[in-house]
Design a protein around this motif. Structure first.
Motif, short mmCIF file in Angstrom:
data_model
loop_
_atom_site.label_atom_id
_atom_site.label_comp_id
_atom_site.label_asym_id
_atom_site.label_seq_id
_atom_site.Cartn_x
_atom_site.Cartn_y
_atom_site.Cartn_z
N CYS A 71 -21.45 17.64 28.74
CA CYS A 71 -22.16 16.46 29.46
C CYS A 71 -21.25 15.37 29.41
N LEU A 72 -20.84 14.89 30.32
CA LEU A 72 -20.02 13.72 30.21
C LEU A 72 -20.26 12.49 31.19
N HIS A 73 -20.03 11.06 30.85
CA HIS A 73 -20.11 10.32 31.88
C HIS A 73 -19.19 10.65 33.21
N ARG A 74 -19.50 10.41 34.36
CA ARG A 74 -18.66 10.45 35.46
C ARG A 74 -17.33 10.00 35.54
N ILE A 75 -17.51 8.59 34.93
CA ILE A 75 -16.11 7.83 34.73
C ILE A 75 -15.04 8.51 33.57
N CYS A 76 -15.76 9.19 32.53
CA CYS A 76 -14.74 9.73 31.39
C CYS A 76 -14.49 10.97 32.12
N HIS A 77 -15.26 11.74 32.79
CA HIS A 77 -14.94 13.09 33.25
C HIS A 77 -13.88 12.97 34.30
N ASP A 78 -13.81 11.68 35.38
CA ASP A 78 -12.91 11.52 36.37
C ASP A 78 -11.32 11.12 35.42
N GLN A 79 -11.52 10.57 34.44
CA GLN A 79 -10.35 10.20 33.40
C GLN A 79 -9.48 11.49 33.05
N ILE A 80 -10.32 12.26 32.72
CA ILE A 80 -9.62 13.60 32.18
C ILE A 80 -8.88 14.28 33.23
N HIS A 81 -9.58 14.40 34.26
CA HIS A 81 -9.01 15.03 35.42
C HIS A 81 -7.60 14.39 36.07
N LEU A 100 -9.24 13.91 23.26
CA LEU A 100 -9.08 12.60 22.50
C LEU A 100 -7.73 12.16 22.01
N GLU A 101 -7.00 13.42 21.64
CA GLU A 101 -5.68 12.85 21.09
C GLU A 101 -4.81 12.38 22.04
N ASP A 102 -4.69 12.65 23.46
CA ASP A 102 -3.96 12.24 24.45
C ASP A 102 -3.97 10.61 24.36
N PRO A 103 -2.92 10.17 24.39
CA PRO A 103 -2.70 8.87 24.30
C PRO A 103 -3.39 7.93 25.33
N ALA A 104 -3.09 8.52 26.56
CA ALA A 104 -3.86 7.84 27.88
C ALA A 104 -5.31 7.70 27.82
N ILE A 105 -5.90 9.00 27.41
CA ILE A 105 -7.47 8.99 27.25
C ILE A 105 -7.62 8.17 26.24
N ARG A 106 -6.95 8.30 24.99
CA ARG A 106 -7.65 7.06 23.82
C ARG A 106 -7.52 5.69 24.28
N THR A 107 -6.50 5.52 25.23
CA THR A 107 -6.68 4.05 25.67
C THR A 107 -7.78 3.72 26.67
N PHE A 108 -8.04 4.79 27.41
CA PHE A 108 -9.09 4.54 28.35
C PHE A 108 -10.53 4.41 27.56
N ALA A 110 -11.04 3.53 24.45
CA ALA A 110 -11.16 2.25 23.82
C ALA A 110 -11.46 1.06 24.86
N TRP A 111 -10.92 1.05 25.84
CA TRP A 111 -11.45 0.20 27.04
C TRP A 111 -12.88 0.31 27.48
N VAL A 112 -13.33 1.84 27.72
CA VAL A 112 -14.66 1.90 28.34
C VAL A 112 -15.72 1.70 27.23
N LYS A 113 -15.39 1.95 26.26
CA LYS A 113 -16.37 1.70 25.10
C LYS A 113 -17.05 0.31 24.94
N THR A 114 -16.44 -0.67 25.72
CA THR A 114 -16.52 -2.09 25.73
C THR A 114 -17.68 -2.34 26.84
N LYS A 115 -17.83 -1.29 27.76
CA LYS A 115 -18.36 -1.54 29.03
C LYS A 115 -20.07 -1.16 28.61
N PRO A 116 -20.87 -1.38 29.44
CA PRO A 116 -22.44 -0.89 29.36
C PRO A 116 -22.33 0.53 29.95
N PRO A 117 -23.50 1.23 29.43
CA PRO A 117 -23.55 2.69 29.53
C PRO A 117 -23.43 2.94 31.18
N GLY A 118 -24.00 2.22 31.90
CA GLY A 118 -24.28 2.51 33.22
C GLY A 118 -23.11 1.73 34.12
#
Length: 136
Positions: A71-81, A100-108, A110-118
């Motif tokens: 189960c993932l956040h919709r935004i995280c799931h979208d980023q994978i694809h 999480l080893e992919d550089p683009a995913i790591r950057t994403f 790091a950014w999304v962790k600063t956002k609220p859960p919703g």
């Protein structure tokens, strides 16, 4: 005049349990015993996932025979694809750790962790005409 008629004229009504004066018991005993549902955490960004943003991700794409999901956040799931093809997911990125080893995913992440859960990303603009003024 009867007493009940006088009371109704003064705004009083008899409570029969089915009239407009009937009130619900807001502290129903059945709800006291129910535990609040456990929060679901996104394994990518480690934030709580609101119910309306929970999405199932096949670790190996279903089209490639995958059965195991997370189960993932919709935004995280979208980023994978957005960043990884089904073939890449099946061959090299079939675990959250590998993703999480992919550089683009790591950057994403790091950014999304600063956002609220919703937090949900704003809708993307169509590529056509983006950043251009009207033609003269």
């Amino acid at each position: 005049m009867h007493r009940s008629s006088q009371m109704e004229m003064q705004g009083w009504q008899r409570s029969t349990g089915d009239g407009p004066m009937a009130r619900k018991n807001r502290d129903e005993p059945a709800s006291w015993d129910e535990a609040a549902p456990e929060p679901v955490y996104c394994p990518m960004c480690e934030r709580v996932i609101p119910e309306d943003q929970q999405e199932k991700h096949y670790l190996v794409p279903k089209s490639k025979g995958g059965k195991e999901t997370v189960c993932l956040h919709r935004i995280c799931h979208d980023q994978i694809h957005v960043n990884l093809t089904d073939a890449q997911l099946a061959k090299k990125f079939s675990t959250i750790e590998a993703i999480l080893e992919d550089p683009a995913i790591r950057t994403f992440v790091a950014w999304v962790k600063t956002k609220p859960p919703g937090y949900a990303a704003p809708p993307k603009e169509p590529r056509q005409g983006r950043g251009r003024g009207p033609k003269a």
